[in-house]
Structure formats: structure tokens, C-alpha cells
Design a protein around this motif. Structure first.
Motif, PDB file in Angstrom:
ATOM      1  N   GLY A 174      10.424  17.381  11.833  1.00  0.00           N
ATOM      2  CA  GLY A 174      10.875  16.233  12.625  1.00  0.00           C
ATOM      3  C   GLY A 174       9.743  15.372  13.159  1.00  0.00           C
ATOM      4  N   GLN A 175       8.529  15.900  13.209  1.00  0.00           N
ATOM      5  CA  GLN A 175       7.407  15.108  13.694  1.00  0.00           C
ATOM      6  C   GLN A 175       6.973  14.107  12.627  1.00  0.00           C
ATOM      7  OE1 GLN A 175       4.596  18.267  14.767  1.00  0.00           O
ATOM      8  NE2 GLN A 175       4.837  17.660  16.915  1.00  0.00           N
ATOM      9  N   LYS A 176       6.378  13.010  13.089  1.00  0.00           N
ATOM     10  CA  LYS A 176       5.775  12.039  12.175  1.00  0.00           C
ATOM     11  C   LYS A 176       4.278  12.331  12.142  1.00  0.00           C
ATOM     12  CE  LYS A 176       9.103   8.304  12.437  1.00  0.00           C
ATOM     13  NZ  LYS A 176      10.140   8.804  13.302  1.00  0.00           N
ATOM     14  N   VAL A 177       3.703  12.273  10.943  1.00  0.00           N
ATOM     15  CA  VAL A 177       2.287  12.587  10.776  1.00  0.00           C
ATOM     16  C   VAL A 177       1.591  11.494   9.980  1.00  0.00           C
ATOM     17  CG1 VAL A 177       2.542  15.085  10.970  1.00  0.00           C
ATOM     18  CG2 VAL A 177       2.807  14.000   8.741  1.00  0.00           C
ATOM     19  N   ALA A 178       0.289  11.361  10.225  1.00  0.00           N
ATOM     20  CA  ALA A 178      -0.555  10.438   9.463  1.00  0.00           C
ATOM     21  C   ALA A 178      -1.368  11.271   8.486  1.00  0.00           C
ATOM     22  CB  ALA A 178      -1.480   9.667  10.398  1.00  0.00           C
ATOM     23  N   PHE A 179      -1.585  10.711   7.289  1.00  0.00           N
ATOM     24  CA  PHE A 179      -2.336  11.425   6.263  1.00  0.00           C
ATOM     25  C   PHE A 179      -3.129  10.418   5.446  1.00  0.00           C
ATOM     26  CE2 PHE A 179       2.095  10.789   5.086  1.00  0.00           C
ATOM     27  CZ  PHE A 179       1.996  10.044   3.920  1.00  0.00           C
ATOM     28  N   PRO A 180      -4.201  10.869   4.761  1.00  0.00           N
ATOM     29  CA  PRO A 180      -4.995   9.957   3.935  1.00  0.00           C
ATOM     30  C   PRO A 180      -4.160   9.375   2.800  1.00  0.00           C
ATOM     31  CG  PRO A 180      -6.155  12.028   4.268  1.00  0.00           C
ATOM     32  CD  PRO A 180      -4.758  12.213   4.785  1.00  0.00           C
ATOM     33  N   LYS A 181      -4.572   8.223   2.311  1.00  0.00           N
ATOM     34  CA  LYS A 181      -3.820   7.479   1.301  1.00  0.00           C
ATOM     35  C   LYS A 181      -3.474   8.305   0.069  1.00  0.00           C
ATOM     36  CE  LYS A 181      -4.471   3.030   0.692  1.00  0.00           C
ATOM     37  NZ  LYS A 181      -5.016   1.731   0.299  1.00  0.00           N
ATOM     38  N   TYR A 182      -4.384   9.131  -0.401  1.00  0.00           N
ATOM     39  CA  TYR A 182      -4.136   9.884  -1.635  1.00  0.00           C
ATOM     40  C   TYR A 182      -4.029  11.383  -1.390  1.00  0.00           C
ATOM     41  CZ  TYR A 182      -5.125   5.408  -3.700  1.00  0.00           C
ATOM     42  OH  TYR A 182      -5.075   4.078  -4.022  1.00  0.00           O
ATOM     43  N   ALA A 183      -3.533  11.777  -0.221  1.00  0.00           N
ATOM     44  CA  ALA A 183      -3.424  13.193   0.127  1.00  0.00           C
ATOM     45  C   ALA A 183      -2.231  13.846  -0.560  1.00  0.00           C
ATOM     46  CB  ALA A 183      -3.267  13.343   1.635  1.00  0.00           C
ATOM     47  N   GLY A 184      -2.347  15.137  -0.752  1.00  0.00           N
ATOM     48  CA  GLY A 184      -1.221  15.938  -1.192  1.00  0.00           C
ATOM     49  C   GLY A 184      -0.837  15.777  -2.651  1.00  0.00           C
ATOM     50  N   THR A 185       0.246  16.445  -2.987  1.00  0.00           N
ATOM     51  CA  THR A 185       0.807  16.422  -4.330  1.00  0.00           C
ATOM     52  C   THR A 185       2.155  15.732  -4.269  1.00  0.00           C
ATOM     53  OG1 THR A 185      -0.276  18.516  -4.842  1.00  0.00           O
ATOM     54  CG2 THR A 185       1.564  17.881  -6.248  1.00  0.00           C
ATOM     55  N   GLU A 186       2.345  14.700  -5.097  1.00  0.00           N
ATOM     56  CA  GLU A 186       3.613  13.988  -5.128  1.00  0.00           C
ATOM     57  C   GLU A 186       4.645  14.826  -5.866  1.00  0.00           C
ATOM     58  OE1 GLU A 186       3.011  10.102  -6.774  1.00  0.00           O
ATOM     59  OE2 GLU A 186       1.698   9.496  -5.137  1.00  0.00           O
ATOM     60  N   ILE A 187       5.841  14.902  -5.291  1.00  0.00           N
ATOM     61  CA  ILE A 187       6.936  15.664  -5.881  1.00  0.00           C
ATOM     62  C   ILE A 187       8.192  14.814  -5.857  1.00  0.00           C
ATOM     63  CG2 ILE A 187       8.433  17.667  -5.566  1.00  0.00           C
ATOM     64  CD1 ILE A 187       6.073  19.126  -4.383  1.00  0.00           C
ATOM     65  N   LYS A 188       8.908  14.773  -6.991  1.00  0.00           N
ATOM     66  CA  LYS A 188      10.216  14.116  -7.034  1.00  0.00           C
ATOM     67  C   LYS A 188      11.262  15.210  -7.017  1.00  0.00           C
ATOM     68  CE  LYS A 188       9.391   9.686  -9.093  1.00  0.00           C
ATOM     69  NZ  LYS A 188       9.861   8.689 -10.030  1.00  0.00           N
ATOM     70  N   LEU A 189      12.209  15.093  -6.090  1.00  0.00           N
ATOM     71  CA  LEU A 189      13.241  16.099  -5.926  1.00  0.00           C
ATOM     72  C   LEU A 189      14.554  15.403  -5.600  1.00  0.00           C
ATOM     73  CD1 LEU A 189      13.627  19.207  -5.791  1.00  0.00           C
ATOM     74  CD2 LEU A 189      13.194  19.039  -3.351  1.00  0.00           C
ATOM     75  N   ASN A 190      15.553  15.636  -6.406  1.00  0.00           N
ATOM     76  CA  ASN A 190      16.872  15.027  -6.207  1.00  0.00           C
ATOM     77  C   ASN A 190      16.780  13.497  -6.130  1.00  0.00           C
ATOM     78  OD1 ASN A 190      17.970  17.649  -6.043  1.00  0.00           O
ATOM     79  ND2 ASN A 190      17.567  17.724  -3.851  1.00  0.00           N
ATOM     80  N   GLY A 191      15.856  12.904  -6.901  1.00  0.00           N
ATOM     81  CA  GLY A 191      15.719  11.458  -6.959  1.00  0.00           C
ATOM     82  C   GLY A 191      14.861  10.849  -5.862  1.00  0.00           C
ATOM     83  N   ASP A 192      14.369  11.645  -4.917  1.00  0.00           N
ATOM     84  CA  ASP A 192      13.523  11.139  -3.837  1.00  0.00           C
ATOM     85  C   ASP A 192      12.090  11.615  -4.042  1.00  0.00           C
ATOM     86  OD1 ASP A 192      15.528   9.785  -2.338  1.00  0.00           O
ATOM     87  OD2 ASP A 192      16.214  11.716  -1.549  1.00  0.00           O
ATOM     88  N   ASP A 207       0.846  -1.189   0.000  1.00  0.00           N
ATOM     89  CA  ASP A 207       0.000   0.000   0.000  1.00  0.00           C
ATOM     90  C   ASP A 207       0.882   1.240   0.000  1.00  0.00           C
ATOM     91  OD1 ASP A 207      -2.450  -1.281   0.065  1.00  0.00           O
ATOM     92  OD2 ASP A 207      -2.505  -1.358   2.258  1.00  0.00           O
ATOM     93  N   LYS A 208       0.290   2.358  -0.416  1.00  0.00           N
ATOM     94  CA  LYS A 208       1.003   3.622  -0.330  1.00  0.00           C
ATOM     95  C   LYS A 208       1.204   3.946   1.142  1.00  0.00           C
ATOM     96  CE  LYS A 208       0.160   6.937  -3.186  1.00  0.00           C
ATOM     97  NZ  LYS A 208      -0.459   8.024  -3.941  1.00  0.00           N
ATOM     98  N   PRO A 209       2.351   4.482   1.516  1.00  0.00           N
ATOM     99  CA  PRO A 209       2.570   4.852   2.917  1.00  0.00           C
ATOM    100  C   PRO A 209       1.565   5.915   3.348  1.00  0.00           C
ATOM    101  CG  PRO A 209       4.601   5.044   1.643  1.00  0.00           C
ATOM    102  CD  PRO A 209       3.502   4.776   0.676  1.00  0.00           C
ATOM    103  N   GLN A 210       1.156   5.851   4.621  1.00  0.00           N
ATOM    104  CA  GLN A 210       0.223   6.834   5.146  1.00  0.00           C
ATOM    105  C   GLN A 210       0.790   7.533   6.372  1.00  0.00           C
ATOM    106  OE1 GLN A 210      -3.175   3.867   4.750  1.00  0.00           O
ATOM    107  NE2 GLN A 210      -4.199   5.835   4.528  1.00  0.00           N
ATOM    108  N   ILE A 211       2.064   7.302   6.631  1.00  0.00           N
ATOM    109  CA  ILE A 211       2.778   7.989   7.710  1.00  0.00           C
ATOM    110  C   ILE A 211       4.066   8.525   7.115  1.00  0.00           C
ATOM    111  CG2 ILE A 211       3.994   7.695   9.904  1.00  0.00           C
ATOM    112  CD1 ILE A 211       1.910   5.683  10.710  1.00  0.00           C
ATOM    113  N   GLY A 212       4.430   9.726   7.525  1.00  0.00           N
ATOM    114  CA  GLY A 212       5.647  10.317   6.998  1.00  0.00           C
ATOM    115  C   GLY A 212       6.256  11.279   7.999  1.00  0.00           C
ATOM    116  N   GLU A 213       7.476  11.712   7.687  1.00  0.00           N
ATOM    117  CA  GLU A 213       8.191  12.654   8.544  1.00  0.00           C
ATOM    118  C   GLU A 213       8.118  14.043   7.931  1.00  0.00           C
ATOM    119  OE1 GLU A 213      12.592  13.513  10.441  1.00  0.00           O
ATOM    120  OE2 GLU A 213      12.261  11.679   9.299  1.00  0.00           O
ATOM    121  N   VAL A 214       7.818  15.029   8.768  1.00  0.00           N
ATOM    122  CA  VAL A 214       7.750  16.411   8.311  1.00  0.00           C
ATOM    123  C   VAL A 214       9.170  16.931   8.118  1.00  0.00           C
ATOM    124  CG1 VAL A 214       7.013  18.760   8.897  1.00  0.00           C
ATOM    125  CG2 VAL A 214       5.558  16.815   9.502  1.00  0.00           C
TER     126      VAL A 214
END
Length: 99
Positions: free
Chosen positions: A64-82, A35-42
Motif C-alpha cells: 500500500g505504500q508508494k515508493v520511489a525507484f531509479p528509472k531502470y530499476a528492477g525486472t519488468e513483468i507482465k501479468l494478467n495484461g498489466d 518518461d518511465k514512471p519512477q514512483i509506484g505502489e507496493v
């Protein structure tokens, strides 16, 4: 030379955290079954939204905080290969705290 991203307004730059690909039984999940990740680091936060009279409303999340977000939230961005997500703060579900 790498690029740096500075969110505007009430946006938050999040690096999704990949879940484990190996189950406790030892089976390894193929890329297509994950599944797409639904937790990430700010990684960065904007200065906050503005009220009608121009005052800033500071964000509740911090770098530095970890946050939960909906599966299809936000805009995906590729930057420097990440891969990153640029999400408005109101679309975040929770701050994830470790006990």
C-alpha cells in the motif's frame, strides 16, 4: 483464472504509477515523450532476506505504500495484461508520503 505473484526474499512487487499526460497548458504529451514512471505502489513484499545464520531480516516497506525507484530499476513483468516491476528492497530510493 488470473495469476498471483508472491515475491521471494527481499523483493517487492511494484505497480508503476503513470504520470499525467496532459500539461497544465492543456497540451497532451505523446506516448514517446513520456518518461518511465519512477514512483509506484507496493502490491506485495517478500518475507525478507536471510542472514548467514538463517534469520529473516524484515522489509522496511509495506503493501500500500508508494515508493520511489531509479528509472531502470528492477525486472519488468507482465501479468494478467498489466505491467509490474519486481525490485529488490535495497534498490528502492524512498517511501513517498503525502502531506
Amino acid at each position: 483464472m488470473g495469476l498471483k505473484l508472491r515475491p521471494l526474499g527481499d523483493r517487492v512487487l511494484v505497480k508503476p504509477i503513470e504520470r499525467e499526460t496532459q500539461l497544465p497548458s492543456g497540451l497532451v504529451l505523446p506516448e514517446t515523450a513520456k518518461d518511465k514512471p519512477q514512483i509506484g505502489e507496493v502490491l506485495a513484499v517478500g518475507p525478507g532476506a536471510r542472514t548467514e545464520d538463517g534469520k529473516r531480516i524484515p522489509l522496511d516497506v509495506q503493501v500500500g505504500q508508494k515508493v520511489a525507484f531509479p528509472k531502470y530499476a528492477g525486472t519488468e513483468i507482465k501479468l494478467n495484461g498489466d505491467e509490474y516491476l519486481l525490485i529488490q528492497e535495497r534498490d528502492l530510493l524512498a517511501v513517498v508520503e503525502e502531506e
